[in-house]
Scaffold this motif. Structure first.
Motif, PDB file in Angstrom:
ATOM      1  N   LYS B  49       0.823  -1.209   0.000  1.00 48.04           N
ATOM      2  CA  LYS B  49       0.000   0.000   0.000  1.00 48.04           C
ATOM      3  C   LYS B  49       0.862   1.266   0.000  1.00 48.04           C
ATOM      4  O   LYS B  49       0.694   2.162  -0.830  1.00 48.04           O
ATOM      5  CB  LYS B  49      -0.930   0.010   1.230  1.00 48.04           C
ATOM      6  N   THR B  50       1.775   1.316   0.979  1.00 50.66           N
ATOM      7  CA  THR B  50       2.639   2.489   1.095  1.00 50.66           C
ATOM      8  C   THR B  50       3.497   2.664  -0.156  1.00 50.66           C
ATOM      9  O   THR B  50       3.649   3.769  -0.682  1.00 50.66           O
ATOM     10  CB  THR B  50       3.532   2.352   2.340  1.00 50.66           C
ATOM     11  N   THR B  51       4.006   1.536  -0.638  1.00 57.44           N
ATOM     12  CA  THR B  51       4.846   1.577  -1.834  1.00 57.44           C
ATOM     13  C   THR B  51       4.085   2.189  -2.998  1.00 57.44           C
ATOM     14  O   THR B  51       4.583   3.089  -3.686  1.00 57.44           O
ATOM     15  CB  THR B  51       5.324   0.158  -2.181  1.00 57.44           C
ATOM     16  N   ALA B 170      -3.382   9.764   1.093  1.00 58.05           N
ATOM     17  CA  ALA B 170      -3.315   9.577   2.535  1.00 58.05           C
ATOM     18  C   ALA B 170      -2.948   8.138   2.842  1.00 58.05           C
ATOM     19  O   ALA B 170      -3.656   7.206   2.462  1.00 58.05           O
ATOM     20  CB  ALA B 170      -4.652   9.938   3.170  1.00 58.05           C
ATOM     21  N   ASP B 171      -1.798   7.978   3.497  1.00 54.97           N
ATOM     22  CA  ASP B 171      -1.357   6.634   3.863  1.00 54.97           C
ATOM     23  C   ASP B 171      -1.791   6.340   5.293  1.00 54.97           C
ATOM     24  O   ASP B 171      -1.256   6.913   6.238  1.00 54.97           O
ATOM     25  CB  ASP B 171       0.168   6.550   3.718  1.00 54.97           C
ATOM     26  N   GLU B 172      -2.766   5.485   5.419  1.00 54.23           N
ATOM     27  CA  GLU B 172      -3.313   5.106   6.728  1.00 54.23           C
ATOM     28  C   GLU B 172      -3.585   6.318   7.622  1.00 54.23           C
ATOM     29  O   GLU B 172      -3.042   6.419   8.720  1.00 54.23           O
ATOM     30  CB  GLU B 172      -2.362   4.146   7.441  1.00 54.23           C
ATOM     31  N   PRO B 173      -4.449   7.217   7.176  1.00 51.79           N
ATOM     32  CA  PRO B 173      -4.654   8.466   7.919  1.00 51.79           C
ATOM     33  C   PRO B 173      -5.300   8.266   9.286  1.00 51.79           C
ATOM     34  O   PRO B 173      -5.213   9.150  10.132  1.00 51.79           O
ATOM     35  CB  PRO B 173      -5.576   9.279   7.002  1.00 51.79           C
TER      36      PRO B 173
HETATM   37 MG   LIG Z   1       2.306   1.127   4.868  1.00 51.83          MG
END
Ligand SMILES: [Mg+2]
Ligand SMILES: Nc1ncnc2c1ncn2[C@@H]1O[C@H](COP(=O)(O)OP(=O)(O)OP(=O)(O)O)[C@@H](O)[C@H]1O
Lengths: 405, 232
Positions: B49-51, B170-173
């Protein structure tokens, strides 16, 4: 401005660390300033002692006289020169002199001597000659046969105050100069700048002896500020505006002394360089630590689209701000310390005396340079070492920085 | 692909070199997000996800493949072009809020407008309005450390939205927030998404948050496992 506001608040974040670094910089400033003041003051005292014992801050000669002294190569239009000197504010005092070699006799002894004709009243205002006397009295203001001789001449001819002796020389009109003199005083052997076989007499007496007119071989000048000797000598030369006259500051007339002083000063510069190096390492350490701690923030700023130049500027502003505040604090502390040192000074363990001046303590000389040089040095050292952390922060890649916790 | 797609990835892969071993974090991913979508990327830890979000934002560069944002291919941009592009087109919301601690609430939000050279009067006006919208009126002068996590994330949302970017990433906001606060924030974001038509792309592994999306992309081992649109 946002940049400065951020820089200031960043400085306030770790107050202890900022305070410590600031104190270090201010301390370095103060130390640097105090040593500068003391060394300037000490050099000032030495230069003053040296120049006022005989040479003055500058000298006027007929062109070429200094390289090849000659009885005939004299300053001829003395009246005009004297009037010009009196009209110059920077010239505090001046004294004309004539010189000539001669042979001195006493009893069965004969020895080469150096005649120096002086104007006692003028010398008193410019130089410290009388204080170099070891015994007897100084030359009278009115021309007389009473002379002051150096310790060397006194011992060579076994003379003491009250004794008589004669001298023979070459007069300017080609005749043989020949006269009798009476020893009024003898100069000190250790504390006088007259080391050779000197015979000092009234300038008019010397002129009469040497068949000279109203002329002089040398005019010694004393300025209001010895530090400006070179510039003031230039002023005098410009005012005289005569190619037949040389005006040279003590740095030229006393080359060897000047060079020795400069070498000595270099040693002081090196020790200050070391102090500044230590300060620089401290600053570098602080800023690097701060940058490392805030890696993540800089990563966020960059992710938001901040240009590297802004981040670079942010850290440099922080460094500059801290350095400026530290310099201001350092300047205040230096002002107090230098003032104290210029009044109370630091006692010298083994006092020295020269030319009748006792040198018992180092006194600080407070000039703008004593503050400007440390300020310039601290600021440039701080900014220089700030470059590395600032570049490091500016180059942070956001992904890596955001990953750091 | 549709012209209205604000995000397009084509055959995007990412391989990390972790010591001796190569980690294939993303296998070729083709993705198109239309303007105004409120998309969740879900998947277990390590699914990429982050990638994916970092590649889309241009914070990281793909090992292969292309990313187009607002019609421009970001792989062709220089670092400074990319930086300016992010400033002008992307709003970020991070899991760890990532507010600038030395700036007040107001200044944190104003910062992105400053970067864009918005004149002072307009800046103040826009900051005031967005802080009202995220429910932080009255907290303008506070520093992030004086706010709760939920409040800090509201500031971050305001910061991401104030300049009116095309895309909000938004990464895991909500991962650092309790579920009630997280849900409330998602509702607020959804409201802003509907009100302003901004495109949202966020990652989560919270089922309740996924429920709030209009489109759910599930990642598994660096591949798109499922892609479902739904009406709410
Ligand atoms: Mg992540
Ligand atoms: N910098 C890196 N170096 C090496 N491997 C990495 C790096 N970043 C991520 N990975 C690997 O790539 C894969 C995907 O990671 P990523 O962070 O994208 O997952 P994620 O879905 O965001 O997980 P999480 O839910 O835990 O945040 C994982 O196997 C991870 O170990």
């Amino acid at each position: 401005m946002l940049l400065l506001r951020m820089a200031l608040r960043n400085l306030l974040r770790n107050r202890r660390r900022t305070l410590l670094t600031g104190l270090m910089m201010a301390g370095g400033f103060t130390f640097f300033s105090a040593t500068l003041g003391l060394s300037d003051g000490t050099y000032g005292s030495i230069i003053d002692m040296f120049t006022r014992s005989r040479t003055g801050h500058a000298q006027i000669h007929a062109a070429g006289y200094l390289d090849r002294p000659s009885l005939y190569n004299s300053i001829k239009d003395l009246d005009r020169v004297e009037r010009t000197l009196d009209g110059l504010k920077v010239v505090k005092a001046w004294a004309p002199r004539v010189y000539s070699p001669a042979l001195a006799f006493a009893g069965s002894k004969t020895v080469g001597a150096q005649i120096m004709g002086i104007d006692p009243a003028r010398e008193r205002r410019a130089m410290r000659l009388e204080s170099q006397l070891a015994e007897g009295s100084f030359i009278q203001d009115k021309p007389s046969d009473g002379v002051v001789i150096s310790a060397r001449l006194a011992s060579a001819l076994a003379l003491k105050p009250g004794d008589e002796f004669s001298m023979i020389g070459q007069a300017a009109d080609g005749s043989i100069a020949n006269d009798n003199f009476r020893v009024a005083g003898v100069l000190s052997a250790t504390e006088s700048s007259f080391e050779g076989p000197w015979c000092l007499m009234h300038i008019d007496k010397a002129r009469e002896f040497l068949a000279l007119g109203r002329e002089a071989h040398e005019i010694a000048l004393v300025f209001t500020d010895y530090r400006k000797a070179e510039a003031d000598a230039g002023l005098v030369a410009a005012a005289l505006d005569d190619p037949k006259l040389d005006v040279e500051p003590w740095q030229v007339t006393q080359k060897e002394f000047y060079q020795a002083m400069r070498l000595d000063k270099k040693g002081g510069d090196i020790s200050n360089l070391i102090i500044m190096g230590i300060v620089a390492v401290g600053v570098l350490n602080t800023i690097l630590m701060a940058v490392l701690e805030r890696t993540r923030e800089y990563g966020v700023l960059k992710a938001l689209g901040t240009r590297p130049a802004f981040i670079f500027g942010l850290i440099m502003s922080e460094v500059a701000l801290l350095a400026l505040i530290s310099c201001a604090a350092g300047a205040l502390a230096s002002l107090a310390l230098n003032h104290y040192l210029s009044v109370a000074g630091i006692p010298i363990p083994k006092p020295v005396s020269y030319g009748g001046v006792r040198f018992t303590r180092m006194l600080s000389a407070v000039t703008p340079l004593v503050f400007l040089r440390p300020a310039y040095t601290v600021l440039s050292a701080a900014l220089l070492v700030g470059l590395f952390p600032a570049l490091k922060a500016a180059r942070i890649t956001p992904v890596k920085a955001l990953g750091s916790r | 692909m549709d012209k209205e797609n604000v995000i397009e990835t084509k055959g995007v892969t990412k391989t990390y070199q972790s010591g001796e071993v190569k980690v294939h974090a993303l296998h070729p991913v083709d993705l198109a997000v239309a303007r105004g979508e409120f998309t969740a990327i879900a998947g277990p830890s390590g699914s990429g996800k982050t990638t994916l979000l970092n590649l889309i934002s241009g914070l990281d560069t793909p090992s292969s493949g292309k990313v187009r944002l607002a019609g421009r291919e970001i792989g062709a941009m220089s670092q400074s072009e990319l930086s300016d592009f992010r400033r002008d087109h992307i709003g970020f919301i991070f899991q760890a809020y990532n507010l600038i601690p030395v700036l007040t609430v107001e200044e944190n939000v104003e910062y992105v407008l400053l970067l864009r050279g918005v004149p002072p009067g307009e800046r103040a006006e826009r900051v005031k309005r967005i802080l009202e919208e995220v429910g932080l009126s009255g907290k303008h002068g506070r520093f992030p450390s004086q706010l709760s996590g939920g409040q800090q994330q509201r500031v971050a949302i305001a910061r991401a939205m104030v300049s009116g970017p095309d895309i909000i990433l938004a990464d895991e906001p909500t991962a650092n927030l309790d579920s009630a606060t997280g849900a409330a924030l998602m509702d607020m974001m959804r409201g802003l998404n509907e009100g302003r038509g901004m495109t949202f792309l966020f990652s989560t592994h919270d089922r309740m948050i996924m429920e709030k999306s209009t489109r759910l992309i599930a990642l598994k081992d660096g591949r798109i496992d499922s892609d479902t649109r739904r009406q709410r």
